[in-house]
Design an enzyme around this catalytic site. Structure first.
Site, PDB file in Angstrom:
ATOM      1  N   TYR A   1     -15.395  -4.487   7.062  1.00 36.79           N
ATOM      2  CA  TYR A   1     -14.278  -3.815   7.591  1.00 36.79           C
ATOM      3  C   TYR A   1     -14.328  -3.646   8.887  1.00 36.79           C
ATOM      4  CZ  TYR A   1     -10.911   0.492   7.074  1.00 36.79           C
ATOM      5  OH  TYR A   1      -9.664   0.909   8.180  1.00 36.79           O
TER       6      TYR A   1
ATOM      7  N   GLY B   1       0.540  -1.180   0.006  1.00 34.63           N
ATOM      8  CA  GLY B   1      -0.109  -0.167  -0.193  1.00 34.63           C
ATOM      9  C   GLY B   1       0.354   1.350  -0.067  1.00 34.63           C
TER      10      GLY B   1
ATOM     11  N   SER C   1       0.206   5.728  -1.811  1.00 33.07           N
ATOM     12  CA  SER C   1      -1.016   6.306  -1.764  1.00 33.07           C
ATOM     13  C   SER C   1      -0.761   6.687   0.222  1.00 33.07           C
ATOM     14  CB  SER C   1      -2.019   6.109  -1.892  1.00 33.07           C
ATOM     15  OG  SER C   1      -3.119   7.070  -1.255  1.00 33.07           O
ATOM     16  N   GLY C   2      -1.434   7.811   1.035  1.00 29.73           N
ATOM     17  CA  GLY C   2      -1.479   7.783   1.878  1.00 29.73           C
ATOM     18  C   GLY C   2      -0.349   7.695   3.160  1.00 29.73           C
ATOM     19  N   ILE C   3      -0.826   6.721   3.797  1.00 30.23           N
ATOM     20  CA  ILE C   3      -0.134   6.182   4.847  1.00 30.23           C
ATOM     21  C   ILE C   3       1.320   5.220   4.550  1.00 30.23           C
ATOM     22  CG2 ILE C   3       0.335   4.609   7.367  1.00 30.23           C
ATOM     23  CD1 ILE C   3      -2.853   5.424   7.274  1.00 30.23           C
TER      24      ILE C   3
ATOM     25  N   SER D   1      -6.849  -0.305  12.935  1.00 24.85           N
ATOM     26  CA  SER D   1      -8.023   0.241  12.438  1.00 24.85           C
ATOM     27  C   SER D   1      -8.684  -0.147  14.050  1.00 24.85           C
ATOM     28  CB  SER D   1      -9.408   0.607  11.507  1.00 24.85           C
ATOM     29  OG  SER D   1     -10.416   1.553  11.905  1.00 24.85           O
TER      30      SER D   1
HETATM   31  P1  NAI Z   1      -4.868   5.156   0.859  1.00 24.38           P
HETATM   32  O1  NAI Z   1      -6.476   4.723  -0.309  1.00 24.38           O
HETATM   33  O2  NAI Z   1      -4.582   6.309   0.443  1.00 24.38           O
HETATM   34  O3  NAI Z   1      -4.135   4.024   0.842  1.00 24.38           O
HETATM   35  C1  NAI Z   1      -4.196   2.554   0.545  1.00 24.38           C
HETATM   36  C2  NAI Z   1      -3.609   1.696  -0.307  1.00 24.38           C
HETATM   37  O4  NAI Z   1      -3.561   0.416  -0.456  1.00 24.38           O
HETATM   38  C3  NAI Z   1      -3.118   2.394  -1.683  1.00 24.38           C
HETATM   39  O5  NAI Z   1      -2.048   3.080  -2.379  1.00 24.38           O
HETATM   40  C4  NAI Z   1      -3.995   0.851  -2.689  1.00 24.38           C
HETATM   41  O6  NAI Z   1      -3.436   1.507  -4.312  1.00 24.38           O
HETATM   42  C5  NAI Z   1      -3.410  -0.207  -1.712  1.00 24.38           C
HETATM   43  N1  NAI Z   1      -4.069  -1.093  -1.821  1.00 24.38           N
HETATM   44  C6  NAI Z   1      -5.220  -1.363  -2.395  1.00 24.38           C
HETATM   45  N2  NAI Z   1      -5.963  -1.912  -2.502  1.00 24.38           N
HETATM   46  C7  NAI Z   1      -4.850  -2.928  -3.089  1.00 24.38           C
HETATM   47  C8  NAI Z   1      -5.088  -4.073  -3.414  1.00 24.38           C
HETATM   48  N3  NAI Z   1      -5.848  -4.878  -3.991  1.00 24.38           N
HETATM   49  N4  NAI Z   1      -4.296  -4.597  -3.431  1.00 24.38           N
HETATM   50  C9  NAI Z   1      -2.368  -3.814  -3.497  1.00 24.38           C
HETATM   51  N5  NAI Z   1      -2.518  -3.105  -2.878  1.00 24.38           N
HETATM   52  C10 NAI Z   1      -3.747  -1.764  -3.129  1.00 24.38           C
HETATM   53  O7  NAI Z   1      -5.431   4.696   2.905  1.00 24.38           O
HETATM   54  P2  NAI Z   1      -4.556   5.096   3.747  1.00 24.38           P
HETATM   55  O8  NAI Z   1      -5.015   5.764   4.534  1.00 24.38           O
HETATM   56  O9  NAI Z   1      -3.187   5.320   3.741  1.00 24.38           O
HETATM   57  O10 NAI Z   1      -4.501   3.385   4.213  1.00 24.38           O
HETATM   58  C11 NAI Z   1      -3.479   2.616   4.634  1.00 24.38           C
HETATM   59  C12 NAI Z   1      -4.297   1.998   5.383  1.00 24.38           C
HETATM   60  O11 NAI Z   1      -4.843   2.443   6.520  1.00 24.38           O
HETATM   61  C13 NAI Z   1      -5.509   0.985   5.092  1.00 24.38           C
HETATM   62  O12 NAI Z   1      -5.246  -0.270   5.338  1.00 24.38           O
HETATM   63  C14 NAI Z   1      -6.817   1.471   5.997  1.00 24.38           C
HETATM   64  O13 NAI Z   1      -7.868   0.796   5.981  1.00 24.38           O
HETATM   65  C15 NAI Z   1      -6.368   1.986   7.008  1.00 24.38           C
HETATM   66  N6  NAI Z   1      -6.966   3.015   8.115  1.00 24.38           N
HETATM   67  C16 NAI Z   1      -6.181   4.128   7.594  1.00 24.38           C
HETATM   68  C17 NAI Z   1      -7.318   5.492   8.345  1.00 24.38           C
HETATM   69  C18 NAI Z   1      -7.615   6.865   7.019  1.00 24.38           C
HETATM   70  O14 NAI Z   1      -8.752   7.324   7.899  1.00 24.38           O
HETATM   71  N7  NAI Z   1      -7.032   7.382   6.691  1.00 24.38           N
HETATM   72  C19 NAI Z   1      -7.937   4.858   9.150  1.00 24.38           C
HETATM   73  C20 NAI Z   1      -8.420   3.266  10.106  1.00 24.38           C
HETATM   74  C21 NAI Z   1      -6.854   2.526   9.185  1.00 24.38           C
END
Ligand code: NAI
Length: 243
Positions: free
Chosen positions: A145, A8, A11-13, A108
């Site tokens: 989720y 992941g 993007s993001g984290i 989460s």
């Molecule tokens: P994001 O959407 O910015 O990043 C998610 C990343 O995971 C993306 O780069 C995406 O391409 C990748 N991804 C998604 N599905 C995939 C797949 N099938 N195969 C390979 N890569 C895949 O979101 P964020 O916020 O950075 O999320 C990171 C983690 O943090 C996730 O596990 C999310 O559930 C968790 N999280 C996020 C929160 C928030 O408010 N942003 C809160 C609590 C947990």
């Protein structure tokens, strides 16, 4: 030499963590479904996970399982990406992990909304894709989720116990709402009102670099006596909500 796999990472984290680890001098291998990652793989697909694991060379000194999908995705995809994929990928990569490696999964605080008894969650983890598909047929995206993130938490404790003999640590980081693209999906699944209420409690949403800092610490030697924990990085949201 340290080599850390970040899923992941595009993007993001995950992107924030990759930048921090590289600035610390680590070699980072990125895995994402988005083109541009070192390993492009769709973690909702078992065959793609297996092929990705085969392409990753050891030794790895760390893994950060960050990839995740929100409650707007189909339940089967949510359980596959958020719970089944990290468990399977980690298992396949075990022979390529250096002794003393550190592993972190991003769960989460929402995982605590799932009230399933632990044996039921363990059955999901141990049952893999088949168990996930059976559960997915009975729940909506929001519940999937919650279950998937509880699954991530329980998996972290199970893996910490299993890998302890090799000195490999496994911990979980649980964010509250964080300003990343996935937040717009959370608005669609659980509603903007609930997210606004969370921001009102804590003062604001988290930032990706603030979650990444916690993962970075758990991957580092500085946390060497920390194993099998859940570190909530949520500005106090969980405590304030329960008060
Ligand atoms: P994001 O959407 O910015 O990043 C998610 C990343 O995971 C993306 O780069 C995406 O391409 C990748 N991804 C998604 N599905 C995939 C797949 N099938 N195969 C390979 N890569 C895949 O979101 P964020 O916020 O950075 O999320 C990171 C983690 O943090 C996730 O596990 C999310 O559930 C968790 N999280 C996020 C929160 C928030 O408010 N942003 C809160 C609590 C947990």
């Amino acid at each position: 030499m340290s080599r850390i796999l970040v899923t992941g990472a595009m993007s993001g984290i995950g992107a924030a963590l990759t930048a921090q680890l590289r600035s610390d001098g680590h070699t980072v291998l990125t895995l994402d479904r988005t083109p541009g990652a070192d390993i492009v793989a769709d973690l909702s697909d078992i065959a793609a996970i297996d092929s990705a694991a085969a392409r990753i060379e050891g030794p790895l000194t760390g893994i950060a399982h960050v990839a995740g999908v929100p409650g707007t995705a189909p339940p089967a995809v949510i359980l596959a990406v958020n719970t089944v994929a990290p468990a399977r990928l980690n298992h396949l990569l075990e022979p390529k992990l250096a002794d003393g490696a550190a592993i972190v999964i991003v769960a989460s605080v929402t995982g605590h909304r799932c009230l399933w008894p632990e044996p039921q969650v363990r059955a999901l983890i141990e049952g893999g894709a088949q168990a996930a598909n059976a559960i997915a047929a009975t729940v909506d995206g929001v519940e999937a989720y919650q279950i998937s993130k509880r699954g991530a938490l329980v998996w972290a404790s199970m893996a910490a116990a299993a890998l302890h003999p090799r000195g490999i640590r496994v911990n979980a980081v649980s964010p509250g709402p964080v300003e990343t693209p996935i937040l717009r999906d959370f608005e669609a699944s659980i509603g903007k009102d609930r997210l606004d209420a969370a921001a009102a409690l804590t003062g604001r949403h988290g930032r990706p670099d603030e979650i990444a800092e916690a993962v970075r610490w758990l991957l580092s030697r500085a946390s060497r006596w920390v194993n099998g924990i859940e570190l909530k990085v949520d500005g106090g949201y969980h405590a304030l909500r329960s008060a």
